[in-house]
Design an enzyme around this catalytic site. Sequence first.
Site, PDB file in Angstrom:
ATOM      1  CD  GLU A  75      -3.168  -0.862   2.094  1.00 39.06           C
ATOM      2  OE1 GLU A  75      -2.992  -0.106   3.066  1.00 39.06           O
ATOM      3  OE2 GLU A  75      -4.212  -1.489   1.901  1.00 39.06           O
TER       4      GLU A  75
ATOM      5  CD  GLU B 192      -3.987  -5.722   3.004  1.00 39.40           C
ATOM      6  OE1 GLU B 192      -4.711  -5.005   3.725  1.00 39.40           O
ATOM      7  OE2 GLU B 192      -2.781  -5.511   2.855  1.00 39.40           O
TER       8      GLU B 192
HETATM    9  C1  GAL Z   1      -4.160  -2.364   5.094  1.00 34.77           C
HETATM   10  C2  GAL Z   1      -2.718  -2.780   5.237  1.00 34.77           C
HETATM   11  C3  GAL Z   1      -2.563  -3.984   6.131  1.00 34.77           C
HETATM   12  C4  GAL Z   1      -3.402  -3.834   7.369  1.00 34.77           C
HETATM   13  C5  GAL Z   1      -4.827  -3.596   6.967  1.00 34.77           C
HETATM   14  C6  GAL Z   1      -5.776  -3.449   8.133  1.00 34.77           C
HETATM   15  O1  GAL Z   1      -4.256  -1.024   4.780  1.00 34.77           O
HETATM   16  O2  GAL Z   1      -2.150  -3.065   3.984  1.00 34.77           O
HETATM   17  O3  GAL Z   1      -1.205  -4.126   6.459  1.00 34.77           O
HETATM   18  O4  GAL Z   1      -2.925  -2.773   8.120  1.00 34.77           O
HETATM   19  O5  GAL Z   1      -4.910  -2.419   6.232  1.00 34.77           O
HETATM   20  O6  GAL Z   1      -7.091  -3.220   7.702  1.00 34.77           O
END
Ligand code: GAL
Length: 665
Positions: free
Chosen positions: A149, A306
């Site tokens: 990110e 994610e």
């Molecule tokens: C994303 C990030 C992850 C984790 C996640 C939590 O933005 O890439 O490492 O922090 O959020 O929701």
Amino acid sequence: MHKVLDHLRYGGDYNPDQWPESVWQEDMELMQESGVNLVSLAIFSWARIERRPGEYDFAWLDTIMDMLHAHGVGVDLATATASPPPWLAHQHPDSLPVTRDGTRLWYGSRQQYCPTSPDYRQGAAAITRLLAERYREHPALEMWHINNEYACHVAECYCDRCAAAFRAWLQRRYGDDIATLNETWGTAFWSQRYSEWDEVIPPRSAPTFANPTQQLDWKRFCSDTILELFEQERDILKEVTPDKPVTTNFMGFFKPLDYWKWAAAEDIVSHDMYPDPSDATAHIQASATYDLMRSLGHGAPWMLMEQVTSQVQWRPRNIIKGPGQMRLWSYQAVARGANAVMFFQWRASRSGAEKFHGALVPHGGKETRTWREVVELGQELKKLKEITAAQVKAEVAILFDWESWWALEIECKPSAEVRQLEVAFDYYAPLFAANIAIDFVRPGDALDGYKVVIAPVLYQVHDGLAEQLDAFVANGGRLVMSFFSGIADERDHIYLGGYPAPFRKLLGLRVEEFAPYAEGQVNGVYSDEEDQFGTRTWSDVIALEGAEPIAHFMSDYYANNPAITRNSHGSGTSYYVGTRLDGAGMGWLLERVCREAGVGAPLSAPFGVEVVQRRDDSHSYTFLLNHNLEEVTIDLPRPAHDLISGEDHRSRITLGARGVAIIRM
Ligand code: GAL
């Protein structure tokens, strides 16, 4: 299609370095039980791998790579550069980023690096190369996850070194002659003229509004400079493992980075999405980001890298996904072209800022609803290999441009309430509700195959776009352009000759003045089909030059003036929307345009049922996603086979609350 996505991938961020080795074997068994077949590994492991400068410890990672391979789990290996260890900034304080007002951001959190820091760049390059060389032949290695990110916390750094890099970037763009910069930035205004390059700085905190073109160039520079970090790592990986695809995880409509440029630099587009279950439109917003991800890769399969199984920990109130919601929302991504359903993270942390963030393995382990749903989904996805080559084909495109978004939202416009994403969503939402497939397109890219093109507040346009849209309409296309489009060029200089000068002829009108609304003010329109709709934010005062009105304003000094127009041009039509219509109005307008264009849904379904089709040369797969909390019945035009349940349906199919079917007809 990259081999890694030739079957559906399931898994998530795996952080075994947060756990004692005694947990690792159980991880492997649980991964097998749940159908996990890919993990993103070592994203935040720099401090664990390089404990002291130049002292590397890979033994634990060797063990994990071997264990994953032995259990049939592939690895999306990270370059571990997302968060440098504290020692880096301790030794090189100027590797820390500086905010607009001059504050240095410290370590003890994450992503604390300045994008032009040579110490960060060298350290990142070194660990990337070591990882690539060490694991190049490892059978578990399937792809690379570069950083994480980019820019999510630190999208810009205003330090002196970045200021110098900004000057160099400007010189590459405009040449060495400072006169060109002065002309481009319009520095004749407010005595801003620069006499030497050394005087030029980023738009740091200033008494009042900074020069808009300086701000715009700064945004371009920041996106490009962070992209250099990505490219540095990518180039190393491509040198050592040329056949392994690379990605970096995107964040949807993330303003600081021009993802059109970024996506062109990577092999596979991947995306992190955290819809808020308390927001009734969350799944529609998520769906727009999924369409964007597919579009960034020009239709190629992408990865939902994610999401969360249950609830995040970073909102003030972290609403949990209800039963079936994680499954339903995962299939939304697959319907819109994802060949991977991944999560942050595998096992819920015991300590640290994310310990209350959901995971595939919650604190409660296997005796949880989350785990049961995780296993169910993982087993289901195994049945869907045949859909992976099928793609979504859209006939409607929304023009979306980061540069125009940046330029639009720099202050000192007629109304600060005109926000790029809100207006784009005004157009997206009714099309979503009508189950009409939508792509996003970068202005200037080919429009072949689209029947309808929409330009929501395309404030800044480059030379040549007007000619392209002109040809699109002349050849039979339908263009829908909103207010405040075609106003400025790439330097943020106004196109003179009556708004919107580049499109006046194509639209058959002239906008004489903008009439933005006061806070809370509303107006309305009445249509030529005797409907009435509310309007908000803005009215254009339009003078017709050939277009015919299809709706008029109801009140104010421009009452009965045209609000929405259509203009025949060649064998197509261009529409102009001189206001922000309410949802019903947008539904009315877009239904009319799509009907004229012969664009429709794959099949008709009750309210709240999302219908999306993926097609390959021989089959179409229609996803039926019931976002309602009640059962629904859908009539089928032909007998169909549901890939998930394995059942055949003759003429109708019933879906339970949050139910999903993928039918082959
Ligand atoms: C994303 C990030 C992850 C984790 C996640 C939590 O933005 O890439 O490492 O922090 O959020 O929701």
